[in-house]
Design an enzyme around this catalytic site. Structure first.
Site, short mmCIF file in Angstrom:
data_model
loop_
_atom_site.label_atom_id
_atom_site.label_comp_id
_atom_site.label_asym_id
_atom_site.label_seq_id
_atom_site.Cartn_x
_atom_site.Cartn_y
_atom_site.Cartn_z
N ALA A 195 0.78 -1.12 0.01
CA ALA A 195 -0.01 -0.08 0.01
C ALA A 195 0.97 1.23 0.04
O ALA A 195 2.05 1.40 0.50
CB ALA A 195 -1.07 0.03 1.14
N GLY A 205 0.69 -5.34 0.65
CA GLY A 205 -0.27 -5.15 -0.30
C GLY A 205 0.01 -5.85 -1.77
O GLY A 205 -0.74 -6.44 -2.34
N GLU A 248 -0.07 -9.55 -1.28
CA GLU A 248 -1.75 -9.90 -1.17
C GLU A 248 -1.99 -9.80 -2.50
O GLU A 248 -2.96 -10.56 -3.07
CB GLU A 248 -2.22 -8.73 -0.34
CG GLU A 248 -1.73 -9.32 1.09
CD GLU A 248 -2.43 -7.97 2.19
OE1 GLU A 248 -2.32 -6.82 1.85
OE2 GLU A 248 -3.03 -8.52 3.11
N GLU A 302 4.05 -5.37 7.01
CA GLU A 302 3.31 -4.43 7.90
C GLU A 302 3.40 -4.11 9.28
O GLU A 302 3.28 -3.24 9.82
CB GLU A 302 1.80 -4.97 7.65
CG GLU A 302 1.12 -4.84 6.31
CD GLU A 302 1.29 -6.11 5.41
OE1 GLU A 302 2.27 -6.76 5.77
OE2 GLU A 302 0.70 -6.02 4.39
#
Ligand code: DAK
Length: 267
Positions: free
Chosen positions: A75, A118, A121, A141
Protein backbone atom coordinates in the site's frame (compact mmCIF):
# COMPACT_ATOMS: atom_id res chain seq x y z
CA UNK A 1 4.35 -5.85 -23.34
CA UNK A 2 4.74 -5.05 -27.01
CA UNK A 3 2.69 -1.87 -27.18
CA UNK A 4 1.92 -0.18 -23.89
CA UNK A 5 0.66 2.88 -25.79
CA UNK A 6 -2.63 1.31 -26.85
CA UNK A 7 -4.45 1.18 -23.51
CA UNK A 8 -7.21 -1.32 -22.92
CA UNK A 9 -8.96 1.18 -20.67
CA UNK A 10 -8.61 4.87 -21.54
CA UNK A 11 -7.39 7.35 -18.99
CA UNK A 12 -5.26 5.02 -16.86
CA UNK A 13 -1.81 6.15 -15.82
CA UNK A 14 -0.97 3.76 -13.01
CA UNK A 15 -1.81 0.67 -15.07
CA UNK A 16 -0.37 0.10 -18.53
CA UNK A 17 -2.42 -2.35 -20.55
CA UNK A 18 -2.56 -4.11 -23.86
CA UNK A 19 -4.98 -6.67 -25.30
CA UNK A 20 -3.61 -8.77 -28.15
CA UNK A 21 -5.00 -11.13 -30.76
CA UNK A 22 -4.22 -14.15 -28.56
CA UNK A 23 -7.00 -13.06 -26.15
CA UNK A 24 -4.38 -12.19 -23.54
CA UNK A 25 -4.63 -8.92 -21.65
CA UNK A 26 -1.30 -7.73 -20.26
CA UNK A 27 -1.32 -5.33 -17.32
CA UNK A 28 1.64 -3.56 -15.80
CA UNK A 29 1.77 -1.61 -12.55
CA UNK A 30 3.30 1.72 -13.45
CA UNK A 31 4.65 3.66 -10.48
CA UNK A 32 8.33 2.67 -10.67
CA UNK A 33 9.60 5.68 -8.68
CA UNK A 34 7.40 4.68 -5.73
CA UNK A 35 8.25 1.00 -6.19
CA UNK A 36 4.75 0.49 -7.63
CA UNK A 37 3.17 1.31 -4.26
CA UNK A 38 -0.54 0.59 -4.54
CA UNK A 39 -2.08 4.03 -4.13
CA UNK A 40 -5.86 4.24 -4.25
CA UNK A 41 -5.82 5.46 -7.85
CA UNK A 42 -3.79 2.42 -8.95
CA UNK A 43 -6.17 0.00 -7.23
CA UNK A 44 -9.13 1.86 -8.74
CA UNK A 45 -7.66 1.60 -12.25
CA UNK A 46 -6.88 -2.08 -11.73
CA UNK A 47 -10.40 -2.78 -10.47
CA UNK A 48 -11.95 -0.90 -13.42
CA UNK A 49 -9.73 -2.69 -15.91
CA UNK A 50 -10.50 -6.13 -14.51
CA UNK A 51 -14.20 -5.23 -14.41
CA UNK A 52 -14.13 -4.44 -18.12
CA UNK A 53 -12.10 -7.60 -18.84
CA UNK A 54 -14.63 -9.70 -16.92
CA UNK A 55 -17.33 -8.66 -19.38
CA UNK A 56 -15.17 -8.80 -22.52
CA UNK A 57 -15.16 -12.04 -24.51
CA UNK A 58 -11.93 -10.94 -26.20
CA UNK A 59 -10.14 -11.40 -22.87
CA UNK A 60 -9.50 -15.01 -21.91
CA UNK A 61 -6.49 -14.67 -19.65
CA UNK A 62 -4.67 -11.79 -17.93
CA UNK A 63 -1.00 -11.34 -17.09
CA UNK A 64 -0.18 -8.92 -14.29
CA UNK A 65 3.37 -7.67 -13.82
CA UNK A 66 5.25 -4.85 -12.16
CA UNK A 67 8.18 -4.92 -14.57
CA UNK A 68 11.69 -6.36 -14.27
CA UNK A 69 12.75 -4.62 -11.06
CA UNK A 70 9.82 -4.58 -8.66
CA UNK A 71 6.35 -6.05 -8.40
CA UNK A 72 4.90 -3.76 -5.70
CA UNK A 73 6.08 -2.42 -2.34
CA UNK A 74 2.60 -2.62 -0.83
CA UNK A 75 0.00 0.00 0.00
CA UNK A 76 1.10 3.58 -0.47
CA UNK A 77 2.26 4.37 3.05
CA UNK A 78 1.93 8.12 2.51
CA UNK A 79 -1.83 7.62 2.10
CA UNK A 80 -2.03 5.82 5.44
CA UNK A 81 -0.57 8.55 7.61
CA UNK A 82 -3.73 10.32 8.81
CA UNK A 83 -6.18 7.45 8.50
CA UNK A 84 -8.41 6.52 11.46
CA UNK A 85 -10.27 3.23 12.03
CA UNK A 86 -13.42 4.91 10.65
CA UNK A 87 -11.52 5.90 7.52
CA UNK A 88 -10.47 2.28 7.12
CA UNK A 89 -14.11 1.22 7.53
CA UNK A 90 -15.14 3.59 4.72
CA UNK A 91 -12.06 3.00 2.59
CA UNK A 92 -12.93 2.64 -1.14
CA UNK A 93 -9.92 0.38 -1.51
CA UNK A 94 -11.93 -2.43 0.05
CA UNK A 95 -14.22 -2.31 -3.00
CA UNK A 96 -11.24 -2.29 -5.35
CA UNK A 97 -9.83 -5.36 -3.63
CA UNK A 98 -13.25 -7.02 -3.92
CA UNK A 99 -13.21 -6.42 -7.69
CA UNK A 100 -9.78 -8.04 -7.90
CA UNK A 101 -10.92 -10.96 -5.75
CA UNK A 102 -14.00 -11.60 -7.89
CA UNK A 103 -12.26 -11.37 -11.26
CA UNK A 104 -13.40 -14.63 -12.78
CA UNK A 105 -10.89 -15.30 -15.57
CA UNK A 106 -7.42 -16.80 -15.12
CA UNK A 107 -4.93 -14.26 -13.78
CA UNK A 108 -1.20 -14.97 -14.04
CA UNK A 109 1.27 -12.94 -11.95
CA UNK A 110 4.79 -12.22 -13.23
CA UNK A 111 6.78 -11.16 -10.16
CA UNK A 112 10.24 -9.62 -10.06
CA UNK A 113 11.94 -7.83 -7.19
CA UNK A 114 10.10 -6.66 -4.10
CA UNK A 115 6.64 -8.12 -3.63
CA UNK A 116 5.65 -6.76 -0.24
CA UNK A 117 2.62 -6.11 1.92
CA UNK A 118 -0.37 -5.32 -0.28
CA UNK A 119 1.89 -6.19 -3.23
CA UNK A 120 2.23 -9.74 -1.96
CA UNK A 121 -1.49 -9.82 -1.25
CA UNK A 122 -2.13 -8.73 -4.83
CA UNK A 123 0.24 -11.44 -6.08
CA UNK A 124 -1.66 -14.00 -4.02
CA UNK A 125 -4.89 -12.94 -5.75
CA UNK A 126 -3.28 -14.23 -8.96
CA UNK A 127 -4.10 -17.82 -9.87
CA UNK A 128 -0.55 -18.76 -10.88
CA UNK A 129 2.69 -16.96 -10.06
CA UNK A 130 5.89 -16.98 -12.10
CA UNK A 131 8.78 -15.35 -10.25
CA UNK A 132 12.15 -14.01 -11.30
CA UNK A 133 15.16 -15.14 -9.25
CA UNK A 134 15.34 -11.61 -7.84
CA UNK A 135 11.84 -11.74 -6.35
CA UNK A 136 11.46 -11.19 -2.61
CA UNK A 137 8.15 -11.85 -0.93
CA UNK A 138 7.18 -10.28 2.37
CA UNK A 139 4.46 -9.02 4.69
CA UNK A 140 6.35 -6.28 6.56
CA UNK A 141 3.25 -4.41 7.80
CA UNK A 142 4.21 -5.10 11.43
CA UNK A 143 7.09 -2.65 10.97
CA UNK A 144 4.40 0.02 10.54
CA UNK A 145 2.44 -1.07 13.61
CA UNK A 146 -0.27 -2.76 11.54
CA UNK A 147 -1.00 -6.17 9.98
CA UNK A 148 -1.87 -7.31 6.44
CA UNK A 149 -5.32 -6.03 5.44
CA UNK A 150 -6.11 -7.63 2.10
CA UNK A 151 -6.07 -11.29 3.05
CA UNK A 152 -2.35 -11.72 3.68
CA UNK A 153 -2.74 -13.49 7.02
CA UNK A 154 -5.21 -15.93 5.48
CA UNK A 155 -3.95 -16.66 1.97
CA UNK A 156 -0.29 -16.81 2.96
CA UNK A 157 -1.06 -19.29 5.72
CA UNK A 158 -3.07 -21.44 3.34
CA UNK A 159 -0.34 -21.34 0.72
CA UNK A 160 2.86 -21.84 2.74
CA UNK A 161 1.69 -23.11 6.13
CA UNK A 162 1.47 -21.59 9.60
CA UNK A 163 5.10 -21.53 10.68
CA UNK A 164 6.51 -19.87 7.56
CA UNK A 165 3.56 -17.47 7.39
CA UNK A 166 4.08 -16.49 11.03
CA UNK A 167 7.78 -15.85 10.35
CA UNK A 168 6.87 -13.46 7.53
CA UNK A 169 3.96 -11.74 9.34
CA UNK A 170 5.48 -11.49 12.84
CA UNK A 171 9.17 -10.96 12.05
CA UNK A 172 8.68 -9.23 8.68
CA UNK A 173 11.26 -11.59 7.18
CA UNK A 174 11.34 -11.80 3.40
CA UNK A 175 11.19 -15.04 1.42
CA UNK A 176 13.36 -15.56 -1.65
CA UNK A 177 11.96 -16.71 -4.98
CA UNK A 178 13.63 -20.09 -4.57
CA UNK A 179 12.10 -20.61 -1.11
CA UNK A 180 8.74 -19.33 -2.36
CA UNK A 181 8.77 -22.00 -5.03
CA UNK A 182 9.66 -24.69 -2.49
CA UNK A 183 6.91 -23.45 -0.18
CA UNK A 184 4.29 -23.48 -2.94
CA UNK A 185 3.76 -19.73 -3.21
CA UNK A 186 5.00 -19.63 -6.81
CA UNK A 187 4.75 -22.17 -9.61
CA UNK A 188 8.07 -21.47 -11.31
CA UNK A 189 11.26 -19.43 -10.95
CA UNK A 190 13.26 -18.07 -13.87
CA UNK A 191 15.70 -15.35 -14.88
CA UNK A 192 14.11 -11.95 -14.15
CA UNK A 193 14.19 -10.89 -17.80
CA UNK A 194 12.14 -13.99 -18.73
CA UNK A 195 9.43 -13.68 -16.08
CA UNK A 196 6.91 -11.79 -18.17
CA UNK A 197 7.59 -13.91 -21.29
CA UNK A 198 7.04 -17.14 -19.35
CA UNK A 199 3.87 -15.82 -17.79
CA UNK A 200 2.66 -14.61 -21.18
CA UNK A 201 3.40 -17.99 -22.83
CA UNK A 202 1.42 -19.73 -20.10
CA UNK A 203 -1.40 -17.21 -20.54
CA UNK A 204 -1.49 -18.02 -24.28
CA UNK A 205 -1.85 -21.73 -23.49
CA UNK A 206 -4.68 -21.01 -21.07
CA UNK A 207 -6.33 -18.60 -23.53
CA UNK A 208 -6.40 -21.38 -26.13
CA UNK A 209 -8.57 -23.53 -23.84
CA UNK A 210 -12.37 -23.29 -23.79
CA UNK A 211 -13.04 -20.04 -21.88
CA UNK A 212 -16.16 -21.13 -20.02
CA UNK A 213 -14.42 -24.28 -18.80
CA UNK A 214 -11.42 -22.19 -17.75
CA UNK A 215 -13.63 -19.80 -15.78
CA UNK A 216 -15.43 -22.63 -14.00
CA UNK A 217 -12.16 -24.47 -13.39
CA UNK A 218 -10.79 -21.35 -11.66
CA UNK A 219 -13.91 -20.96 -9.57
CA UNK A 220 -13.81 -24.64 -8.63
CA UNK A 221 -10.16 -24.58 -7.59
CA UNK A 222 -10.80 -21.48 -5.47
CA UNK A 223 -13.70 -23.26 -3.77
CA UNK A 224 -11.13 -25.62 -2.26
CA UNK A 225 -10.12 -22.77 0.05
CA UNK A 226 -12.68 -19.96 -0.28
CA UNK A 227 -15.14 -21.36 2.22
CA UNK A 228 -12.43 -21.42 4.88
CA UNK A 229 -11.28 -17.91 3.97
CA UNK A 230 -14.43 -15.88 4.61
CA UNK A 231 -14.34 -15.80 8.41
CA UNK A 232 -10.61 -15.18 8.55
CA UNK A 233 -10.79 -12.32 6.05
CA UNK A 234 -13.52 -10.61 8.08
CA UNK A 235 -11.50 -10.96 11.30
CA UNK A 236 -8.33 -9.69 9.65
CA UNK A 237 -10.13 -6.64 8.30
CA UNK A 238 -11.48 -5.70 11.75
CA UNK A 239 -8.08 -6.18 13.36
CA UNK A 240 -6.45 -4.11 10.60
CA UNK A 241 -8.86 -1.22 11.24
CA UNK A 242 -8.40 -1.40 15.01
CA UNK A 243 -4.65 -0.93 14.64
CA UNK A 244 -5.22 2.45 13.00
CA UNK A 245 -6.17 3.75 16.46
CA UNK A 246 -2.78 2.88 17.98
CA UNK A 247 0.18 5.17 18.66
CA UNK A 248 2.43 2.43 17.30
CA UNK A 249 0.80 2.72 13.86
CA UNK A 250 1.33 6.49 13.86
CA UNK A 251 4.95 5.93 14.89
CA UNK A 252 5.57 3.17 12.30
CA UNK A 253 4.20 5.21 9.40
CA UNK A 254 5.97 8.40 10.55
CA UNK A 255 9.27 6.52 10.89
CA UNK A 256 8.97 5.17 7.34
CA UNK A 257 8.26 8.61 5.93
CA UNK A 258 11.07 10.20 7.94
CA UNK A 259 13.44 7.34 6.97
CA UNK A 260 14.31 6.40 10.58
CA UNK A 261 13.86 3.42 12.92
CA UNK A 262 10.50 3.28 14.70
CA UNK A 263 10.25 3.13 18.51
CA UNK A 264 7.20 1.08 19.49
CA UNK A 265 5.58 1.41 22.93
CA UNK A 266 2.67 -0.99 22.82
CA UNK A 267 0.10 1.79 22.90
N1 DAK B 1 4.53 3.51 -0.05
C1 DAK B 1 4.92 4.73 -0.47
N2 DAK B 1 6.15 4.98 -0.96
C2 DAK B 1 7.01 3.95 -1.03
C3 DAK B 1 6.66 2.65 -0.61
C4 DAK B 1 5.34 2.43 -0.12
N3 DAK B 1 4.92 1.23 0.26
N4 DAK B 1 7.74 1.84 -0.80
C5 DAK B 1 8.71 2.63 -1.31
N5 DAK B 1 8.27 3.89 -1.45
C6 DAK B 1 9.00 5.03 -1.96
C7 DAK B 1 10.06 5.48 -0.94
O1 DAK B 1 9.52 6.34 0.04
C8 DAK B 1 11.03 6.20 -1.87
O2 DAK B 1 10.50 7.47 -2.16
P1 DAK B 1 11.49 8.76 -2.36
O3 DAK B 1 12.27 8.85 -1.09
O4 DAK B 1 12.31 8.40 -3.56
O5 DAK B 1 10.54 9.88 -2.59
C9 DAK B 1 10.97 5.38 -3.16
O6 DAK B 1 9.74 4.66 -3.10
C10 DAK B 1 12.09 4.36 -3.25
O7 DAK B 1 12.10 3.62 -2.03
P2 DAK B 1 13.46 3.22 -1.30
O8 DAK B 1 14.47 4.31 -1.44
O9 DAK B 1 13.12 2.74 0.06
O10 DAK B 1 13.93 2.02 -2.25
P3 DAK B 1 14.75 0.72 -1.89
O11 DAK B 1 14.96 0.02 -3.19
O12 DAK B 1 15.95 1.06 -1.05
O13 DAK B 1 13.78 -0.16 -0.95
C11 DAK B 1 11.69 -1.25 -0.37
C12 DAK B 1 12.62 -0.69 -1.50
C13 DAK B 1 10.43 -1.71 -1.08
C14 DAK B 1 12.35 -2.42 0.33
C15 DAK B 1 11.43 -0.12 0.67
O14 DAK B 1 11.02 1.07 -0.02
C16 DAK B 1 10.34 -0.50 1.65
O15 DAK B 1 10.58 -1.15 2.64
N6 DAK B 1 9.09 -0.04 1.38
C17 DAK B 1 7.97 -0.24 2.28
C18 DAK B 1 7.47 -1.67 2.22
C19 DAK B 1 6.29 -1.87 3.15
O16 DAK B 1 6.36 -1.61 4.39
N7 DAK B 1 5.20 -2.38 2.61
C20 DAK B 1 3.97 -2.59 3.36
C21 DAK B 1 3.05 -1.39 3.25
S1 DAK B 1 1.56 -1.56 4.21
C22 DAK B 1 -5.99 -2.39 2.80
C23 DAK B 1 -5.43 -3.56 2.33
C24 DAK B 1 -4.07 -3.72 2.33
C25 DAK B 1 -3.23 -2.76 2.79
C26 DAK B 1 -3.78 -1.57 3.23
C27 DAK B 1 -5.16 -1.39 3.25
N8 DAK B 1 -7.41 -2.22 2.82
C28 DAK B 1 -8.27 -3.26 2.33
C29 DAK B 1 -8.00 -1.01 3.29
C30 DAK B 1 -1.80 -2.99 2.74
C31 DAK B 1 -0.89 -2.41 3.57
C32 DAK B 1 0.52 -2.43 3.19
O17 DAK B 1 0.94 -2.95 2.19
Amino acid sequence: MANPHAPYLDGCTDILSELDDKYVLSLRLNRPKARNALRTQLLHELAQTLGKANRDEHVRCVVLTGGEKVFAAGADITEMADKTPVDVLNDPRADHWAAIRTFNKPLIGAVNGFCLGGGNELAMHCDILIAGKNAQFGQPEINLGIIPGAGGTQRLTQMIGKSKAMRMVLAAQFMSAEDAEKAGLVAEVCEPELTYDKAYALACVIASKPPVAARLAKESVLKASDALLAEGLAFERKAFGTLFATEDKAEGVAAFMEKRKPVFKGR
